[in-house]
Design a protein around this motif. Structure first.
Motif, PDB file in Angstrom:
ATOM      1  N   ALA A  68       0.844  -1.207   0.000  1.00 40.49           N
ATOM      2  CA  ALA A  68       0.000   0.000   0.000  1.00 40.49           C
ATOM      3  C   ALA A  68       0.872   1.247   0.000  1.00 40.49           C
ATOM      4  CB  ALA A  68      -0.910   0.001   1.225  1.00 40.49           C
ATOM      5  N   ASP A  69       0.417   2.249  -0.750  1.00 40.56           N
ATOM      6  CA  ASP A  69       1.059   3.552  -0.660  1.00 40.56           C
ATOM      7  C   ASP A  69       0.179   4.431   0.231  1.00 40.56           C
ATOM      8  OD1 ASP A  69      -1.039   4.648  -2.268  1.00 40.56           O
ATOM      9  OD2 ASP A  69       0.095   4.252  -4.096  1.00 40.56           O
ATOM     10  N   GLN A  70       0.368   5.721   0.188  1.00 42.41           N
ATOM     11  CA  GLN A  70      -0.383   6.608   1.076  1.00 42.41           C
ATOM     12  C   GLN A  70      -1.860   6.706   0.721  1.00 42.41           C
ATOM     13  OE1 GLN A  70       3.301   9.435   1.083  1.00 42.41           O
ATOM     14  NE2 GLN A  70       1.715  10.334   2.327  1.00 42.41           N
ATOM     15  N   ASP A  71      -2.198   6.376  -0.518  1.00 44.38           N
ATOM     16  CA  ASP A  71      -3.576   6.526  -0.980  1.00 44.38           C
ATOM     17  C   ASP A  71      -4.256   5.233  -1.404  1.00 44.38           C
ATOM     18  OD1 ASP A  71      -3.447   9.395  -0.757  1.00 44.38           O
ATOM     19  OD2 ASP A  71      -2.238   9.371  -2.586  1.00 44.38           O
ATOM     20  N   ASN A  72      -3.486   4.247  -1.813  1.00 44.67           N
ATOM     21  CA  ASN A  72      -4.058   3.058  -2.448  1.00 44.67           C
ATOM     22  C   ASN A  72      -3.433   1.772  -1.941  1.00 44.67           C
ATOM     23  OD1 ASN A  72      -5.618   4.419  -4.714  1.00 44.67           O
ATOM     24  ND2 ASN A  72      -3.572   5.253  -5.033  1.00 44.67           N
ATOM     25  N   VAL A  73      -4.200   0.714  -2.049  1.00 46.74           N
ATOM     26  CA  VAL A  73      -3.648  -0.627  -1.895  1.00 46.74           C
ATOM     27  C   VAL A  73      -3.265  -1.062  -3.306  1.00 46.74           C
ATOM     28  CG1 VAL A  73      -4.150  -3.020  -1.287  1.00 46.74           C
ATOM     29  CG2 VAL A  73      -5.036  -1.155   0.134  1.00 46.74           C
ATOM     30  N   ARG A  74      -2.002  -1.371  -3.481  1.00 49.78           N
ATOM     31  CA  ARG A  74      -1.507  -1.755  -4.802  1.00 49.78           C
ATOM     32  C   ARG A  74      -1.635  -3.253  -5.059  1.00 49.78           C
ATOM     33  NH1 ARG A  74       3.719   1.913  -6.180  1.00 49.78           N
ATOM     34  NH2 ARG A  74       2.799   3.933  -5.651  1.00 49.78           N
ATOM     35  N   PHE A  75      -1.546  -4.052  -4.009  1.00 50.45           N
ATOM     36  CA  PHE A  75      -1.666  -5.504  -4.133  1.00 50.45           C
ATOM     37  C   PHE A  75      -2.097  -6.062  -2.793  1.00 50.45           C
ATOM     38  CE2 PHE A  75      -0.111  -9.803  -3.576  1.00 50.45           C
ATOM     39  CZ  PHE A  75      -0.557 -10.419  -4.727  1.00 50.45           C
ATOM     40  N   ALA A  76      -2.940  -7.075  -2.822  1.00 50.17           N
ATOM     41  CA  ALA A  76      -3.332  -7.789  -1.604  1.00 50.17           C
ATOM     42  C   ALA A  76      -3.689  -9.206  -1.990  1.00 50.17           C
ATOM     43  CB  ALA A  76      -4.523  -7.107  -0.934  1.00 50.17           C
ATOM     44  N   GLY A  77      -2.931 -10.158  -1.444  1.00 52.04           N
ATOM     45  CA  GLY A  77      -3.243 -11.552  -1.713  1.00 52.04           C
ATOM     46  C   GLY A  77      -2.094 -12.469  -1.379  1.00 52.04           C
ATOM     47  N   PRO A  78      -2.326 -13.765  -1.487  1.00 50.74           N
ATOM     48  CA  PRO A  78      -1.259 -14.729  -1.237  1.00 50.74           C
ATOM     49  C   PRO A  78      -0.261 -14.691  -2.389  1.00 50.74           C
ATOM     50  CG  PRO A  78      -3.242 -15.857  -1.942  1.00 50.74           C
ATOM     51  CD  PRO A  78      -3.590 -14.406  -1.809  1.00 50.74           C
ATOM     52  N   LEU A  79       0.955 -15.077  -2.084  1.00 57.09           N
ATOM     53  CA  LEU A  79       2.000 -15.094  -3.103  1.00 57.09           C
ATOM     54  C   LEU A  79       2.859 -16.328  -2.891  1.00 57.09           C
ATOM     55  CD1 LEU A  79       3.173 -13.340  -5.422  1.00 57.09           C
ATOM     56  CD2 LEU A  79       4.785 -12.447  -3.739  1.00 57.09           C
ATOM     57  N   THR A  80       3.149 -17.023  -3.959  1.00 59.92           N
ATOM     58  CA  THR A  80       4.011 -18.194  -3.821  1.00 59.92           C
ATOM     59  C   THR A  80       5.373 -17.754  -3.294  1.00 59.92           C
ATOM     60  OG1 THR A  80       4.723 -18.004  -6.117  1.00 59.92           O
ATOM     61  CG2 THR A  80       2.883 -19.487  -5.668  1.00 59.92           C
ATOM     62  N   PRO A  81       5.956 -18.536  -2.410  1.00 62.51           N
ATOM     63  CA  PRO A  81       7.208 -18.127  -1.773  1.00 62.51           C
ATOM     64  C   PRO A  81       8.444 -18.404  -2.634  1.00 62.51           C
ATOM     65  CG  PRO A  81       6.495 -20.183  -0.845  1.00 62.51           C
ATOM     66  CD  PRO A  81       5.428 -19.761  -1.820  1.00 62.51           C
ATOM     67  N   HIS A  82       8.463 -17.803  -3.793  1.00 62.68           N
ATOM     68  CA  HIS A  82       9.605 -17.937  -4.695  1.00 62.68           C
ATOM     69  C   HIS A  82      10.206 -16.558  -4.917  1.00 62.68           C
ATOM     70  CE1 HIS A  82       8.504 -22.053  -5.467  1.00 62.68           C
ATOM     71  NE2 HIS A  82       7.289 -21.670  -5.787  1.00 62.68           N
ATOM     72  N   PRO A  83      11.521 -16.440  -4.893  1.00 64.88           N
ATOM     73  CA  PRO A  83      12.152 -15.132  -5.080  1.00 64.88           C
ATOM     74  C   PRO A  83      11.710 -14.421  -6.349  1.00 64.88           C
ATOM     75  CG  PRO A  83      13.769 -16.721  -4.335  1.00 64.88           C
ATOM     76  CD  PRO A  83      12.501 -17.485  -4.600  1.00 64.88           C
ATOM     77  N   GLU A  84      11.576 -15.145  -7.449  1.00 64.87           N
ATOM     78  CA  GLU A  84      11.174 -14.502  -8.707  1.00 64.87           C
ATOM     79  C   GLU A  84       9.758 -13.946  -8.643  1.00 64.87           C
ATOM     80  OE1 GLU A  84      12.495 -13.321 -11.539  1.00 64.87           O
ATOM     81  OE2 GLU A  84      14.351 -13.820 -10.514  1.00 64.87           O
ATOM     82  N   ALA A  85       8.859 -14.649  -7.982  1.00 63.32           N
ATOM     83  CA  ALA A  85       7.490 -14.154  -7.852  1.00 63.32           C
ATOM     84  C   ALA A  85       7.472 -12.853  -7.057  1.00 63.32           C
ATOM     85  CB  ALA A  85       6.603 -15.203  -7.185  1.00 63.32           C
ATOM     86  N   MET A  86       8.207 -12.823  -5.943  1.00 64.48           N
ATOM     87  CA  MET A  86       8.270 -11.599  -5.141  1.00 64.48           C
ATOM     88  C   MET A  86       8.940 -10.474  -5.924  1.00 64.48           C
ATOM     89  SD  MET A  86       7.707  -9.692  -2.572  1.00 64.48           S
ATOM     90  CE  MET A  86       7.007 -10.742  -1.341  1.00 64.48           C
ATOM     91  N   ARG A  87      10.039 -10.770  -6.579  1.00 61.61           N
ATOM     92  CA  ARG A  87      10.757  -9.760  -7.361  1.00 61.61           C
ATOM     93  C   ARG A  87       9.846  -9.162  -8.434  1.00 61.61           C
ATOM     94  NH1 ARG A  87      14.919 -12.833  -8.615  1.00 61.61           N
ATOM     95  NH2 ARG A  87      15.780 -12.456  -6.554  1.00 61.61           N
TER      96      ARG A  87
END
Length: 120
Positions: A68-87
């Motif tokens: 989230a930034d100061q005004d918006n939620v940019r992403f919300a949800g589960p994420l696979t625990p892989h470095p490339e997915a997070m990157r």
């Protein structure tokens, strides 16, 4: 460089071994973004210890990521625990996001959580 603080929350549980292993991945990616001048604040939130902060957010899968930034939620949800997915997620929502980006609605529980997160 991002002109505003971006909050990155990882909702997890102390007993979750997957979350424990994921912490290293997340810390490495956050350090990389910080080295690029991104104003990023990471929050590692144990949903059982931070019940009031989490509020009505329904966490079904670990880890669940909220950006989230100061005004918006940019992403919300589960994420696979892989470095490339997070990157990929961090680059799409933080580094490569245009200043006028429009983000999908996250829902009242996530919006309320993000508001509380901004004051932590």
């Amino acid at each position: 460089m991002t002109s505003q603080t971006i909050h990155l929350a990882c909702l997890c549980a102390a007993w979750c071994r997957l979350c424990e292993a994921y912490a290293l991945v997340l810390e490495r990616e956050v350090a990389d973004l910080a080295s690029k001048g991104t104003a990023l604040r990471m929050h590692w939130i144990d949903i059982e210890d931070e019940v009031e902060l989490v509020g009505d957010v329904d966490v079904e899968t670990f880890p669940t990521i909220i950006i989230a930034d100061q005004d918006n939620v940019r992403f919300a949800g589960p994420l696979t625990p892989h470095p490339e997915a997070m990157r990929s997620l961090l680059r799409a929502t933080i580094l490569n996001a245009p200043p006028d980006a429009r983000w999908p609605a996250a829902g009242p529980a996530i919006d309320a959580f993000a508001e509380r997160l901004r004051t932590c």
